[in-house]
Design a protein around this motif. Structure first.
Motif, short mmCIF file in Angstrom:
data_model
loop_
_atom_site.label_atom_id
_atom_site.label_comp_id
_atom_site.label_asym_id
_atom_site.label_seq_id
_atom_site.Cartn_x
_atom_site.Cartn_y
_atom_site.Cartn_z
N GLY A 1 0.85 -1.27 0.09
CA GLY A 1 -0.26 -0.01 -0.20
C GLY A 1 0.95 1.31 0.04
N HIS A 2 1.96 1.00 -0.45
CA HIS A 2 2.96 2.45 -0.46
C HIS A 2 2.71 3.18 -1.51
N ASP A 3 3.03 4.45 -1.45
CA ASP A 3 2.76 5.56 -2.41
C ASP A 3 3.97 5.68 -3.07
N TYR B 1 9.41 7.60 -7.85
CA TYR B 1 8.16 7.91 -8.63
C TYR B 1 7.10 7.88 -7.43
N ASN B 2 6.02 8.73 -7.30
CA ASN B 2 5.04 8.58 -6.64
C ASN B 2 3.64 9.25 -7.64
N SER C 1 3.77 3.32 -14.63
CA SER C 1 3.40 2.86 -13.55
C SER C 1 1.78 2.78 -13.99
N PRO C 2 0.87 1.53 -14.10
CA PRO C 2 -0.16 1.38 -14.55
C PRO C 2 -1.22 1.71 -13.24
N ASP C 3 -0.72 1.49 -12.26
CA ASP C 3 -1.44 1.70 -10.83
C ASP C 3 -0.35 1.90 -9.79
N LYS C 4 -1.12 2.45 -8.63
CA LYS C 4 -0.03 2.57 -7.74
C LYS C 4 0.60 1.41 -6.98
N SER D 1 10.07 0.14 -2.60
CA SER D 1 8.74 0.93 -2.24
C SER D 1 8.88 1.70 -0.82
N SER D 2 8.23 2.49 -0.89
CA SER D 2 8.30 3.35 0.56
C SER D 2 6.85 3.80 0.81
#
Lengths: 113, 112
Positions: free
Chosen positions: B28-30, B49-50, B68-71, B93-94
């Motif tokens: 669930g990281h942004d 990237y976010n 990035s197709p989605d988060k 990821s973070s």
């Protein structure tokens, strides 16, 4: 045993001894520092971090020391175990600039049983 | 249970080809990242990237592009592969730009 920066990329210690791995970072604007452990064939694994408003932080068997004056970071591992054998990287970043980690060259820790 | 996963684990291809490496995180990281680790184990950031911003390391050739197709996903596309692209590529990821990063297992790319 103590390793000083990149001049001694391999640190060999006896099981049960304490290990100290040192790192000199480059950017005086860095405000977040992390130590990672990388075992063979795996990705880096977070060990401990410290923010620039602190000079010491302790975890389980590990301690990170930060000296901003001389831009120096160290990782201390107490009672080193064979499972601690790996390559250790320090990393620095400026959080508000995208948190893009700049890694040091790495130190290989070998623990002799 | 895997937090950050990458596919494939190994990729062997010829010079000039175009390839992609996939990365997924279920934390669930942004924010997500790509790193390159060379044969001397030196790790270098490529992208951060976010959903608001892409930051590119200026040393990365424009043959490399993150998509990035989605988060939960940040894939790495590489065009016109060169011998020097051979390395291990790590996704991370973070939670946000101020948090610790979790790394995937890596993809070893070999260009022949």
């Amino acid at each position: 045993g103590e390793n000083v920066g990149l001049h001694l990329p391999t640190l060999s210690v006896q099981e049960g001894d304490n290990s100290i791995i040192n790192c000199a970072y480059s950017n005086s604007a860095s405000d977040y520092f992390i130590w990672y452990k990388q075992e063979s064939g795996k990705g880096p694994q977070f060990i401990i971090d410290i923010r620039s408003n602190m000079d010491k932080r302790q975890g389980q068997r590990v301690t990170v020391l930060l000296n901003k004056t001389v831009k120096h970071l160290s990782l201390q591992i107490a009672a080193t175990q064979p499972g601690d054998s790996a390559v250790y990287f320090c990393a620095e970043t400026v959080v508000n600039a995208g948190n893009m980690l700049t890694f040091g060259g790495g130190t290989r820790l070998m623990v002799k049983p | 249970d895997t937090a950050v996963s990458q596919t494939p684990k190994y990729l062997v291809t010829q010079m000039g080809n175009d390839k992609s490496i996939k990365c997924e995180q279920n934390l669930g990281h942004d924010t997500m990242y790509w790193y390159k680790q060379d044969s001397k184990k030196f790790l270098k950031i490529m992208f951060s990237y976010n959903n608001k911003e892409l930051i590119i390391n200026e040393t990365v050739p424009n043959r490399f592009s993150p998509k990035s197709p989605d988060k939960a996903h940040l894939n790495l596309h590489i065009n016109s592969l060169e011998l020097g692209d051979s390395a291990v590529y790590f996704c991370a990821s973070s939670q946000d730009w101020g948090s610790e990063q979790y790394f995937g297992p890596g993809t070893r790319l070999t260009v022949t």
